[in-house]
Design a protein around this motif. Sequence first.
Motif, PDB file in Angstrom:
ATOM      1  N   SER A  39     -20.499  -2.190  -1.155  1.00 41.06           N
ATOM      2  CA  SER A  39     -21.184  -1.254  -1.312  1.00 41.06           C
ATOM      3  C   SER A  39     -21.559  -0.676   0.270  1.00 41.06           C
ATOM      4  O   SER A  39     -21.380   0.847   0.526  1.00 41.06           O
ATOM      5  CB  SER A  39     -21.930  -1.116  -2.651  1.00 41.06           C
ATOM      6  N   ASN A  40     -21.691  -1.901   1.200  1.00 40.62           N
ATOM      7  CA  ASN A  40     -22.060  -1.601   2.207  1.00 40.62           C
ATOM      8  C   ASN A  40     -20.862  -0.976   3.180  1.00 40.62           C
ATOM      9  O   ASN A  40     -21.018  -0.073   3.792  1.00 40.62           O
ATOM     10  CB  ASN A  40     -22.778  -2.716   2.633  1.00 40.62           C
ATOM     11  N   LEU A  41     -19.572  -1.786   3.103  1.00 40.46           N
ATOM     12  CA  LEU A  41     -18.248  -1.028   3.822  1.00 40.46           C
ATOM     13  C   LEU A  41     -17.821  -0.055   3.041  1.00 40.46           C
ATOM     14  O   LEU A  41     -18.196   1.813   3.780  1.00 40.46           O
ATOM     15  CB  LEU A  41     -17.331  -1.344   3.234  1.00 40.46           C
ATOM     16  N   ARG A  42     -18.227   0.673   1.666  1.00 42.47           N
ATOM     17  CA  ARG A  42     -18.226   2.143   1.004  1.00 42.47           C
ATOM     18  C   ARG A  42     -19.314   3.186   2.015  1.00 42.47           C
ATOM     19  O   ARG A  42     -18.894   3.951   2.256  1.00 42.47           O
ATOM     20  CB  ARG A  42     -17.803   1.964  -0.195  1.00 42.47           C
ATOM     21  N   ALA A  43     -20.232   2.609   1.768  1.00 42.86           N
ATOM     22  CA  ALA A  43     -21.397   3.488   2.670  1.00 42.86           C
ATOM     23  C   ALA A  43     -20.825   3.944   3.852  1.00 42.86           C
ATOM     24  O   ALA A  43     -21.528   5.514   3.887  1.00 42.86           O
ATOM     25  CB  ALA A  43     -22.854   2.543   2.515  1.00 42.86           C
ATOM     26  N   GLU A  44     -19.612   3.320   4.768  1.00 36.55           N
ATOM     27  CA  GLU A  44     -19.188   3.633   5.924  1.00 36.55           C
ATOM     28  C   GLU A  44     -18.886   4.907   6.128  1.00 36.55           C
ATOM     29  O   GLU A  44     -18.595   5.186   7.502  1.00 36.55           O
ATOM     30  CB  GLU A  44     -18.891   2.590   6.879  1.00 36.55           C
ATOM     31  N   ASN A  45     -18.018   4.634   4.221  1.00 39.37           N
ATOM     32  CA  ASN A  45     -17.250   5.571   5.058  1.00 39.37           C
ATOM     33  C   ASN A  45     -15.733   5.368   5.580  1.00 39.37           C
ATOM     34  O   ASN A  45     -15.077   6.302   6.053  1.00 39.37           O
ATOM     35  CB  ASN A  45     -17.775   7.664   4.673  1.00 39.37           C
ATOM     36  N   ILE A  46     -15.632   4.533   6.019  1.00 43.41           N
ATOM     37  CA  ILE A  46     -14.117   4.521   6.336  1.00 43.41           C
ATOM     38  C   ILE A  46     -13.391   4.302   5.848  1.00 43.41           C
ATOM     39  O   ILE A  46     -13.714   4.355   4.554  1.00 43.41           O
ATOM     40  CB  ILE A  46     -13.981   2.921   7.461  1.00 43.41           C
ATOM     41  N   THR A  47     -11.940   5.062   6.584  1.00 47.57           N
ATOM     42  CA  THR A  47     -10.492   5.384   5.916  1.00 47.57           C
ATOM     43  C   THR A  47      -9.857   4.396   6.251  1.00 47.57           C
ATOM     44  O   THR A  47      -9.423   4.543   7.873  1.00 47.57           O
ATOM     45  CB  THR A  47     -10.562   6.545   5.641  1.00 47.57           C
ATOM     46  N   VAL A  48      -8.755   3.745   5.790  1.00 54.23           N
ATOM     47  CA  VAL A  48      -7.698   2.495   6.622  1.00 54.23           C
ATOM     48  C   VAL A  48      -6.524   3.928   6.316  1.00 54.23           C
ATOM     49  O   VAL A  48      -6.197   5.031   6.450  1.00 54.23           O
ATOM     50  CB  VAL A  48      -6.916   2.748   5.345  1.00 54.23           C
ATOM     51  N   VAL A  60     -12.655   1.505   2.724  1.00 56.76           N
ATOM     52  CA  VAL A  60     -12.597   0.832   2.818  1.00 56.76           C
ATOM     53  C   VAL A  60     -13.828   0.161   1.888  1.00 56.76           C
ATOM     54  O   VAL A  60     -15.202   0.172   2.514  1.00 56.76           O
ATOM     55  CB  VAL A  60     -12.523   0.292   4.372  1.00 56.76           C
ATOM     56  N   ASP A  61     -13.635  -0.945   0.839  1.00 50.02           N
ATOM     57  CA  ASP A  61     -13.780  -1.405   0.558  1.00 50.02           C
ATOM     58  C   ASP A  61     -13.359  -2.850  -0.451  1.00 50.02           C
ATOM     59  O   ASP A  61     -15.279  -3.796  -1.357  1.00 50.02           O
ATOM     60  CB  ASP A  61     -14.950  -0.172  -1.075  1.00 50.02           C
ATOM     61  N   THR A  62     -12.972  -3.315   0.313  1.00 54.67           N
ATOM     62  CA  THR A  62     -12.173  -4.926   0.015  1.00 54.67           C
ATOM     63  C   THR A  62     -12.015  -5.796   0.730  1.00 54.67           C
ATOM     64  O   THR A  62     -11.599  -5.168   1.940  1.00 54.67           O
ATOM     65  CB  THR A  62     -11.119  -4.281  -1.398  1.00 54.67           C
ATOM     66  N   PRO A  63     -11.670  -6.532   0.634  1.00 53.57           N
ATOM     67  CA  PRO A  63     -11.009  -7.623   2.247  1.00 53.57           C
ATOM     68  C   PRO A  63      -9.716  -7.208   2.062  1.00 53.57           C
ATOM     69  O   PRO A  63      -9.777  -6.810   3.689  1.00 53.57           O
ATOM     70  CB  PRO A  63     -11.213  -8.510   1.598  1.00 53.57           C
ATOM     71  N   ALA A 115     -17.250 -12.624   4.421  1.00 58.85           N
ATOM     72  CA  ALA A 115     -18.127 -12.504   3.964  1.00 58.85           C
ATOM     73  C   ALA A 115     -17.687 -12.389   2.719  1.00 58.85           C
ATOM     74  O   ALA A 115     -18.315 -13.148   1.602  1.00 58.85           O
ATOM     75  CB  ALA A 115     -18.968 -11.561   4.290  1.00 58.85           C
ATOM     76  N   PHE A 116     -16.462 -11.093   1.866  1.00 58.24           N
ATOM     77  CA  PHE A 116     -16.153 -11.728   0.742  1.00 58.24           C
ATOM     78  C   PHE A 116     -15.340 -12.435   0.555  1.00 58.24           C
ATOM     79  O   PHE A 116     -15.773 -13.297  -0.769  1.00 58.24           O
ATOM     80  CB  PHE A 116     -15.089 -10.831   1.125  1.00 58.24           C
ATOM     81  N   GLY A 117     -14.449 -13.490   1.467  1.00 61.17           N
ATOM     82  CA  GLY A 117     -14.250 -14.908   1.265  1.00 61.17           C
ATOM     83  C   GLY A 117     -15.552 -15.962   0.578  1.00 61.17           C
ATOM     84  O   GLY A 117     -14.919 -17.081  -0.055  1.00 61.17           O
ATOM     85  N   VAL A 118     -16.812 -15.549   1.527  1.00 65.12           N
ATOM     86  CA  VAL A 118     -17.540 -16.565   0.948  1.00 65.12           C
ATOM     87  C   VAL A 118     -18.216 -16.155  -0.653  1.00 65.12           C
ATOM     88  O   VAL A 118     -18.531 -17.241  -1.618  1.00 65.12           O
ATOM     89  CB  VAL A 118     -18.480 -16.684   2.378  1.00 65.12           C
ATOM     90  N   ALA A 119     -18.069 -15.379  -0.444  1.00 70.73           N
ATOM     91  CA  ALA A 119     -18.494 -14.745  -1.701  1.00 70.73           C
ATOM     92  C   ALA A 119     -17.543 -15.300  -3.164  1.00 70.73           C
ATOM     93  O   ALA A 119     -18.168 -15.809  -4.407  1.00 70.73           O
ATOM     94  CB  ALA A 119     -18.939 -13.128  -2.190  1.00 70.73           C
ATOM     95  N   LEU A 120     -16.794 -15.590  -2.756  1.00 70.14           N
ATOM     96  CA  LEU A 120     -15.282 -16.062  -3.688  1.00 70.14           C
ATOM     97  C   LEU A 120     -15.701 -17.432  -3.537  1.00 70.14           C
ATOM     98  O   LEU A 120     -15.491 -17.727  -5.140  1.00 70.14           O
ATOM     99  CB  LEU A 120     -14.271 -14.916  -2.782  1.00 70.14           C
TER     100      LEU A 120
END
Length: 157
Positions: A39-48, A60-63, A115-120
């Motif tokens: 959600s924090n990545l999504r809030a940055e509104n970064i588009t690939v 961008v909202d997934t690893p 961070a995604f990896g650690v969460a997984l």
Amino acid sequence: MSTSTVTTKSPARLIGLIVMILGGVFLVAGAVTWGAVSSNLRAENITVSEDADMFANQIVDTPWEAYSQAAIINHHALEASGGKTYAELDREDPVRATVMNGSFLRASLFTSVVAFGVALLVMGVGVTFGLVGWAIRSLGTVVAGTSTVERPVVAAV
């Protein structure tokens, strides 16, 4: 003749329950972390970037999307610098600031991938703890012994 089985509860059942609860805590903590990073990545509104190899024009909202965007940023930075990295550019080179910003952006995106990896990993540990706790609880019921009692036959008068 009748057979009876006596069962006793061992401390393993309690230990198994505690391990299962810890597993649940780890699973929830990992899922919450994954959701927070996403959600924090999504809030940055970064588009690939549209010229990325994968996930072009996606938020961008997934690893995988973060990694893809980091890769294309590196490609653009190297293209702008003639193939030189930040450390290889002269201090006075005006492109150096662009390459530096690209490096910072890539590092930030790679941090989210970690961070995604650690969460997984934490979610996987949670599932493992849950299964181990269940196995410990299953082994915690011990059959103490089996006895056979013979009853005398009484003749009817």
